[in-house]
Scaffold this motif. Structure first.
Motif, PDB file in Angstrom:
ATOM      1  N   GLU A  54     -34.955  37.458 -28.141  1.00  0.00           N
ATOM      2  CA  GLU A  54     -34.973  35.912 -27.576  1.00  0.00           C
ATOM      3  C   GLU A  54     -35.340  34.988 -28.943  1.00  0.00           C
ATOM      4  OE1 GLU A  54     -37.876  35.741 -24.699  1.00  0.00           O
ATOM      5  OE2 GLU A  54     -38.224  33.651 -25.019  1.00  0.00           O
ATOM      6  N   ILE A  55     -36.379  35.748 -29.642  1.00  0.00           N
ATOM      7  CA  ILE A  55     -36.463  35.245 -31.108  1.00  0.00           C
ATOM      8  C   ILE A  55     -35.551  34.898 -32.609  1.00  0.00           C
ATOM      9  CG2 ILE A  55     -38.199  34.989 -33.345  1.00  0.00           C
ATOM     10  CD1 ILE A  55     -40.130  36.127 -31.200  1.00  0.00           C
ATOM     11  N   THR A  56     -34.515  36.063 -32.274  1.00  0.00           N
ATOM     12  CA  THR A  56     -34.074  35.905 -33.367  1.00  0.00           C
ATOM     13  C   THR A  56     -32.889  34.694 -33.217  1.00  0.00           C
ATOM     14  OG1 THR A  56     -34.593  38.328 -34.023  1.00  0.00           O
ATOM     15  CG2 THR A  56     -32.384  37.506 -34.629  1.00  0.00           C
ATOM     16  N   ILE A  57     -31.950  34.991 -31.384  1.00  0.00           N
ATOM     17  CA  ILE A  57     -30.887  34.636 -30.523  1.00  0.00           C
ATOM     18  C   ILE A  57     -32.033  32.889 -31.714  1.00  0.00           C
ATOM     19  CG2 ILE A  57     -30.109  33.629 -29.039  1.00  0.00           C
ATOM     20  CD1 ILE A  57     -30.664  36.315 -28.467  1.00  0.00           C
ATOM     21  N   ARG A  58     -33.047  32.550 -30.925  1.00  0.00           N
ATOM     22  CA  ARG A  58     -33.202  31.328 -31.005  1.00  0.00           C
ATOM     23  C   ARG A  58     -32.788  30.582 -32.246  1.00  0.00           C
ATOM     24  NH1 ARG A  58     -39.496  30.120 -29.986  1.00  0.00           N
ATOM     25  NH2 ARG A  58     -38.952  31.637 -28.271  1.00  0.00           N
ATOM     26  N   LEU A  59     -33.511  31.435 -33.646  1.00  0.00           N
ATOM     27  CA  LEU A  59     -33.222  30.710 -35.263  1.00  0.00           C
ATOM     28  C   LEU A  59     -31.586  31.206 -35.020  1.00  0.00           C
ATOM     29  CD1 LEU A  59     -36.078  33.313 -36.410  1.00  0.00           C
ATOM     30  CD2 LEU A  59     -36.365  30.648 -36.283  1.00  0.00           C
ATOM     31  N   ILE A  60     -31.013  32.710 -35.027  1.00  0.00           N
ATOM     32  CA  ILE A  60     -29.518  32.096 -35.288  1.00  0.00           C
ATOM     33  C   ILE A  60     -28.866  31.180 -34.922  1.00  0.00           C
ATOM     34  CG2 ILE A  60     -27.423  33.759 -34.907  1.00  0.00           C
ATOM     35  CD1 ILE A  60     -28.972  36.203 -36.125  1.00  0.00           C
ATOM     36  N   ARG A  61     -29.142  30.674 -33.505  1.00  0.00           N
ATOM     37  CA  ARG A  61     -28.521  29.628 -32.502  1.00  0.00           C
ATOM     38  C   ARG A  61     -28.603  28.493 -34.073  1.00  0.00           C
ATOM     39  NH1 ARG A  61     -29.018  31.241 -26.832  1.00  0.00           N
ATOM     40  NH2 ARG A  61     -27.422  32.481 -26.491  1.00  0.00           N
ATOM     41  N   GLU A  62     -30.089  28.116 -34.292  1.00  0.00           N
ATOM     42  CA  GLU A  62     -30.389  26.761 -35.420  1.00  0.00           C
ATOM     43  C   GLU A  62     -29.332  26.940 -36.428  1.00  0.00           C
ATOM     44  OE1 GLU A  62     -33.281  24.488 -35.458  1.00  0.00           O
ATOM     45  OE2 GLU A  62     -34.634  26.140 -34.019  1.00  0.00           O
ATOM     46  N   TRP A 118     -35.275  49.201 -36.040  1.00  0.00           N
ATOM     47  CA  TRP A 118     -34.505  48.231 -34.822  1.00  0.00           C
ATOM     48  C   TRP A 118     -33.000  47.308 -34.800  1.00  0.00           C
ATOM     49  CZ3 TRP A 118     -38.480  45.063 -31.856  1.00  0.00           C
ATOM     50  CH2 TRP A 118     -40.095  45.662 -31.872  1.00  0.00           C
ATOM     51  N   SER A 119     -32.114  48.277 -35.275  1.00  0.00           N
ATOM     52  CA  SER A 119     -30.566  48.425 -35.138  1.00  0.00           C
ATOM     53  C   SER A 119     -30.043  48.699 -33.884  1.00  0.00           C
ATOM     54  CB  SER A 119     -29.810  49.696 -36.530  1.00  0.00           C
ATOM     55  OG  SER A 119     -30.325  49.487 -36.981  1.00  0.00           O
ATOM     56  N   ASP A 120     -31.017  48.687 -32.511  1.00  0.00           N
ATOM     57  CA  ASP A 120     -30.133  49.005 -31.492  1.00  0.00           C
ATOM     58  C   ASP A 120     -30.645  47.765 -30.547  1.00  0.00           C
ATOM     59  OD1 ASP A 120     -33.268  49.366 -31.245  1.00  0.00           O
ATOM     60  OD2 ASP A 120     -33.563  49.753 -29.809  1.00  0.00           O
ATOM     61  N   ILE A 121     -31.101  47.036 -30.883  1.00  0.00           N
ATOM     62  CA  ILE A 121     -30.988  45.381 -30.635  1.00  0.00           C
ATOM     63  C   ILE A 121     -30.518  44.547 -31.309  1.00  0.00           C
ATOM     64  CG2 ILE A 121     -33.672  45.446 -29.970  1.00  0.00           C
ATOM     65  CD1 ILE A 121     -34.330  43.694 -31.547  1.00  0.00           C
ATOM     66  N   VAL A 122     -29.563  44.665 -31.943  1.00  0.00           N
ATOM     67  CA  VAL A 122     -29.003  44.077 -33.151  1.00  0.00           C
ATOM     68  C   VAL A 122     -27.477  43.532 -32.189  1.00  0.00           C
ATOM     69  CG1 VAL A 122     -26.985  43.740 -34.711  1.00  0.00           C
ATOM     70  CG2 VAL A 122     -29.345  44.365 -35.605  1.00  0.00           C
ATOM     71  N   PRO A 123     -26.651  44.438 -31.072  1.00  0.00           N
ATOM     72  CA  PRO A 123     -25.484  43.925 -30.624  1.00  0.00           C
ATOM     73  C   PRO A 123     -25.974  43.035 -29.163  1.00  0.00           C
ATOM     74  CG  PRO A 123     -25.591  46.561 -31.162  1.00  0.00           C
ATOM     75  CD  PRO A 123     -26.916  46.038 -31.597  1.00  0.00           C
ATOM     76  N   ASP A 124     -27.546  42.956 -28.790  1.00  0.00           N
ATOM     77  CA  ASP A 124     -27.650  41.862 -27.453  1.00  0.00           C
ATOM     78  C   ASP A 124     -27.582  40.581 -28.770  1.00  0.00           C
ATOM     79  OD1 ASP A 124     -26.927  43.422 -25.953  1.00  0.00           O
ATOM     80  OD2 ASP A 124     -29.442  43.706 -25.875  1.00  0.00           O
ATOM     81  N   ILE A 125     -28.438  41.150 -29.987  1.00  0.00           N
ATOM     82  CA  ILE A 125     -28.233  39.596 -30.760  1.00  0.00           C
ATOM     83  C   ILE A 125     -26.764  38.703 -31.102  1.00  0.00           C
ATOM     84  CG2 ILE A 125     -29.445  37.682 -33.171  1.00  0.00           C
ATOM     85  CD1 ILE A 125     -31.257  41.168 -32.558  1.00  0.00           C
ATOM     86  N   VAL A 126     -25.743  39.844 -31.710  1.00  0.00           N
ATOM     87  CA  VAL A 126     -24.379  39.161 -31.863  1.00  0.00           C
ATOM     88  C   VAL A 126     -23.568  38.664 -30.626  1.00  0.00           C
ATOM     89  CG1 VAL A 126     -22.185  39.758 -33.030  1.00  0.00           C
ATOM     90  CG2 VAL A 126     -24.471  40.884 -33.729  1.00  0.00           C
ATOM     91  N   LYS A 127     -23.751  39.355 -29.940  1.00  0.00           N
ATOM     92  CA  LYS A 127     -23.160  39.054 -28.413  1.00  0.00           C
ATOM     93  C   LYS A 127     -24.104  37.858 -28.100  1.00  0.00           C
ATOM     94  CE  LYS A 127     -23.331  43.549 -26.780  1.00  0.00           C
ATOM     95  NZ  LYS A 127     -23.755  43.852 -25.016  1.00  0.00           N
ATOM     96  N   ALA A 128     -24.613  37.674 -27.835  1.00  0.00           N
ATOM     97  CA  ALA A 128     -25.457  36.195 -27.708  1.00  0.00           C
ATOM     98  C   ALA A 128     -25.308  35.225 -28.591  1.00  0.00           C
ATOM     99  CB  ALA A 128     -27.098  35.656 -27.647  1.00  0.00           C
ATOM    100  N   THR A 129     -24.733  35.194 -29.699  1.00  0.00           N
ATOM    101  CA  THR A 129     -24.755  34.391 -30.803  1.00  0.00           C
ATOM    102  C   THR A 129     -23.573  34.119 -31.169  1.00  0.00           C
ATOM    103  OG1 THR A 129     -25.222  35.539 -32.946  1.00  0.00           O
ATOM    104  CG2 THR A 129     -27.410  34.611 -31.578  1.00  0.00           C
ATOM    105  N   VAL A 130     -22.452  34.600 -31.127  1.00  0.00           N
ATOM    106  CA  VAL A 130     -21.277  34.694 -32.434  1.00  0.00           C
ATOM    107  C   VAL A 130     -20.445  34.625 -31.763  1.00  0.00           C
ATOM    108  CG1 VAL A 130     -20.139  35.888 -34.383  1.00  0.00           C
ATOM    109  CG2 VAL A 130     -22.876  35.863 -34.242  1.00  0.00           C
TER     110      VAL A 130
END
Lengths: 296, 225
Positions: A261-269, A284-296
């Protein structure tokens, strides 16, 4: 594939970092993948390339080149990280020739963490050349000559990356070095971890005119303790209180969710100011896909 | 000066364990400034060795033990005693130890020469009797004209020539949070001098052949060979 081709096409370039194992990869231990390959598999299909660290934090491990080649064999696009800490100018040039010969297309040239920060504190530090000089030398190899001007039988063909720390004070001094890196041959940049969009913006306002792509670098903060540890022990990185508080506000089981959640917020900004993202998930590479899906 | 620190006495004792009659030779140059091998310290060392049961034949500190002539001048009056020595302990830098060995060899004597100090580099005294710091590596290719009189080869842990790494925090070095980042010092100095633009110049890799050991200085012709 060279990362520069993606930047040239206007792609928003996603990379993620893995650290080679402390051990060798000769036998495959009953089919179980080594940690670095496991982490690479976790981000497969979600990233363009994988940074492979070079004895990161001055802790002795499998070399970046060997791990990069193994990842290439598995279909990943490695970014071979090369530091100036452990090898002199002869070894560095030789390894660049070796990297290209083994199919590596991307190299990230860094100074390297100081020897005494690692697990072989009494080792002799080399630092024969610095990262600006390494970039210039690597560019020369791409153009068919070594740093002494001797012709190569075959040139390298490497995309040259470099790093910049937007947190650095005074920023203008860090950017002065960044400009030198560009003049020397840097074609793309990855940043040190930034947790404050204003800090990133402060940099891009000055670097946009440089005309080189910059990937926003983020180390995933896995716990409040890690945030505090980074502030106390990792120079050049500032984890703000709000991240430490938010990571501390959830149970251990929910930390990954919170980190996403935090990383998505930062990336969006920060995304509108950057030409890509560079993840440093530290396990924690396993969380990278979810972050990418939500931001890119 | 050449900085020195004392070796632990146990280590010195071990180095001298098979020798009974010992001469102690200090140095009234750098080792005196470091308070490790001056005239006071050689007397202290002589006392300690006597307590350990050694016979101390003489204890002295030449004006500069790294000068062959000065060391010989200091030893000449003690030659008879020196001839009976089982070992010589030098409280000086590594150069002083080797010059002492040479002087003794020139007397046609074969006497083990032991060292009581560790040499820790070219040091500049900031506070007399309290603090000296390392500022010069004697690299043979001085770049202080380009860096505001602050040496990145020595004062930057990584000897970076083209600007800082990304590791400084609050102006301090990632290697030692007590120490200022050399490149921030250089930047501030060049800004004060109005010469920041000079830092934009690419600094080529150093010519480390100029540091290839062991160097010889041809003093007459003022050049390194």
């Amino acid at each position: 594939m060279k990362l520069t081709e993606l930047f040239d096409k206007g792609e928003f370039v996603i990379t993620s970092e893995v650290g080679p194992v402390k051990g060798c990869l000769r036998s495959n231990e009953g089919g179980k993948l080594p940690q670095c390959a496991q982490e690479a598999e976790m981000v497969r299909g979600h990233i363009h390339a994988i940074n492979v660290t070079d004895n990161q934090s001055a802790v002795m491990r499998l070399g970046s080149l060997a791990a990069s080649v193994r990842l290439k064999e598995r279909g990943f696009e490695p970014i071979y990280q090369m530091t100036c800490r452990d090898r002199n100018r002869i070894a560095l040039q030789s390894d660049l020739l070796g990297a290209c010969s083994l199919g590596i297309d991307n190299v990230l040239c860094l100074t390297g963490d100081y020897t005494s920060l690692g697990d072989h504190k009494s080792a002799k530090s080399v630092f024969d050349i610095d990262s600006v000089q390494l970039l210039k030398i690597a560019k020369g190899l791409n153009e068919g000559r070594d740093m002494m001007g001797n012709a190569l039988t075959q040139s390298t063909n490497l995309a040259l990356g470099a790093v910049v720390n937007p947190n650095f004070e005074p920023l203008d001094l860090q950017l002065l070095k960044m400009e030198k890196k560009i003049e020397a041959g840097a074609e793309f940049f990855q940043t040190q971890a930034v947790y404050d969009p204003a800090v990133f913006e402060r940099m891009t306002k000055k670097t946009d005119k440089f005309g080189v792509p910059i990937q926003y670098g983020i180390v995933i903060v896995k716990s409040p303790q890690m945030g505090k540890f980074m502030n106390e022990n990792v120079s050049g990185v500032n984890v703000p209180d709000w991240i430490i508080k938010e990571m501390g506000s959830v149970s251990k089981e929910d930390r990954k969710k919170k980190a996403v959640e935090i990383t998505i917020r930062l990336i969006r900004e920060i995304k509108p100011m950057a030409q890509g993202i560079h993840f440093m998930p530290l396990g924690w590479s396993d969380i990278v896909p979810d972050i990418v899906k939500a931001t890119v | 000066m050449i900085g020195t620190t004392p070796k632990p006495f146990e280590e010195i004792s071990r180095a001298l364990e098979n020798y009974e009659k010992v001469a102690v030779i200090g140095c009234d140059g750098c080792a005196k400034v470091c308070m490790t091998g001056g005239s006071d310290q050689v007397v202290e060392m002589a006392e300690k060795l006597k307590e350990k049961g050694k016979t101390v034949l003489f204890a002295l500190s030449p004006e500069r033990t790294c000068y062959v002539g000065k060391t010989k001048t200091a030893l000449d009056p003690h030659l008879d005693k020196l001839k009976s020595a089982d070992a010589v302990l030098v409280l000086g830098c590594g150069g002083a130890v080797q010059i002492t060995r040479k002087v003794i060899e020139d007397y046609d004597l074969t006497i083990p020469v032991k060292v009581g100090l560790d040499s820790v580099g070219h040091m500049d005294t900031l506070i007399m009797g309290e603090l000296a710091i390392e500022q010069c590596q004697e690299c043979g290719e001085c770049i202080l004209n380009e860096t505001g009189g602050i040496c990145p080869v020595t004062k930057c842990a990584k000897s970076l020539l083209n600007g800082p790494c990304g590791g400084a925090q609050d102006g301090k070095c990632e290697v030692d949070s007590e120490r200022y980042c050399a490149w921030i010092l250089i930047y501030n100095r060049m800004a004060a001098l109005g010469e920041l633009d000079k830092l934009r110049r690419f600094m080529a890799p150093k010519d480390y052949s100029k540091m290839a050991k062991p160097r010889r200085l041809n003093i007459k012709e003022r050049r390194v060979e």
